[in-house]
Design an enzyme around this catalytic site. Structure first.
Site, PDB file in Angstrom:
ATOM      1  N   THR A 118      50.866  44.053  31.640  1.00 57.77           N
ATOM      2  CA  THR A 118      49.413  44.147  31.680  1.00 57.77           C
ATOM      3  C   THR A 118      48.850  44.706  30.374  1.00 57.77           C
ATOM      4  OG1 THR A 118      47.562  45.299  32.760  1.00 57.77           O
ATOM      5  CG2 THR A 118      49.674  46.421  32.766  1.00 57.77           C
ATOM      6  N   TYR A 142      48.839  52.914  37.063  1.00 54.36           N
ATOM      7  CA  TYR A 142      49.174  51.487  37.067  1.00 54.36           C
ATOM      8  C   TYR A 142      49.714  51.052  35.709  1.00 54.36           C
ATOM      9  CZ  TYR A 142      48.421  46.486  36.540  1.00 54.36           C
ATOM     10  OH  TYR A 142      48.589  45.157  36.233  1.00 54.36           O
TER      11      TYR A 142
END
Length: 326
Positions: A118, A142
């Site tokens: 990501t 995350y």
């Protein structure tokens, strides 16, 4: 003879589109998914095994049965806010679960993996467009969990010869023209489907912040069509199968659109005005996140073809209207 690819999390949004791409290009996906956030209707491309990446025994049986030549790994939790509120869940699933998958691969002598990473590994960027060598300083659990897995994969390469490609997505969006798969999260936090739901349901849309350091005051993001992401996974697999070394690539278009520009395009596509309520900005949202994807273009031949904003929103709208996932 078709080559099996184990796709962990293949019943989800990007995973299902990648399975469709793989099945159209000589591979047979084996979707390995616990359906905690994926959908069984999206597992139509290849085989399906309902299982969790924490289940070492089932992973071993699945590797033994199908003997996949490689793994594509999407099985992660992805909500930034949720990761801040419940970091234990994120580290347990995204890090411990992935370690379990990697160990199962080593035991089965499967040494190639494409990993769903990501842009959140960069945190607040020092400059845009962002290239792969910018400082990695995630600002939430995350992003931290994904960066940990990238670092662990380097160690697994050094120790066990496990080759990986880590794909750092920017804003995945859009849907397949086939209309049978698309973006269907519960809850939904991504901008484009939230705007479309507000339009179709004749409800209000909360625009979070108009005081950013951007031309119109709203966040700027790099949107990439999910089919272009799927193509990048196919090319990454071909790269690894062809003997490529461990690597990492940004996946974006290099073009940024503000929230207001996305809203205006959505109004054009759906043909009506959308009621907007100004809301406070979300903590930790960078002003701009725009990718440099030159490395992916040079090394794996990444070439996004469907990522103009109108195509993205039109395909997303068609999916929502057809499936009524609102």
């Amino acid at each position: 003879m078709s080559k099996y690819i184990l796709v962990a999390g293949g019943a989800g949004y990007i995973g299902s589109h990648t399975c469709k791409m793989l099945s159209e290009n000589g591979f047979t996906p084996v979707v390995y998914d616990n359906l905690s956030s994926g959908h069984e209707y999206a597992t139509k491309y290849g085989e399906f095994v309902k299982g969790d990446i924490h289940d070492s025994e089932l992973l071993a049986k699945t590797f033994q049965k199908y003997k996949p030549v490689a793994v594509v790994h999407f099985a992660a939790f992805i909500q930034v806010g949720e990761s801040v509120a419940n970091p234990s869940m994120y580290y347990h699933n995204n890090v411990v679960g992935t370690l379990n998958l990697l160990d199962a691969m080593i035991k089965a002598d499967v040494k190639k993996i494409v990993f769903s990473s990501t842009a959140a590994v960069y945190g607040i960027p020092k400059s845009v467009p962002i290239d792969e060598e910018q400082l990695k300083a995630p600002i939430n659990p995350y992003g931290a969990s994904k960066l940990m897995m990238e670092q662990i994969m380097d160690d697994y390469d050094n120790a066990y010869g496990l080759k990986s490609v880590r794909l750092r997505y920017f804003n995945a969006s859009g849907a397949s023209d086939s209309g049978d798969i698309g973006e269907n999260h519960t809850p939904e936090s991504h901008l484009i489907p939230v705007i479309l739901r507000a339009s179709i349901n004749k409800s209000s849309f909360n625009l979070m912040g108009d005081d950013y350091n951007t031309p119109d005051g709203t966040c700027v993001r790099d949107y990439i069509h999910v089919d272009d992401l799927a193509q990048a996974h196919l090319k990454s697999l071909e790269y690894l199968i062809g003997g490529g070394e461990t690597n990492y690539f940004n996946l974006g278009t290099g073009n940024g659109y503000s929230c207001k520009e996305v809203l205006q395009m959505a109004e054009k596509v759906v043909g009506n005005k959308i009621d907007v309520i100004m809301a406070p900005r979300r903590a930790g949202d960078p002003d701009q996140l725009v990718a440099s994807s030159q490395k992916a273009r040079d090394v794996i031949g990444f070439n996004p073809k469907r990522s103009d904003l109108e195509t993205i929103i039109q395909t997303a709208y068609d999916w929502h209207m057809k499936k009524k996932n609102l």
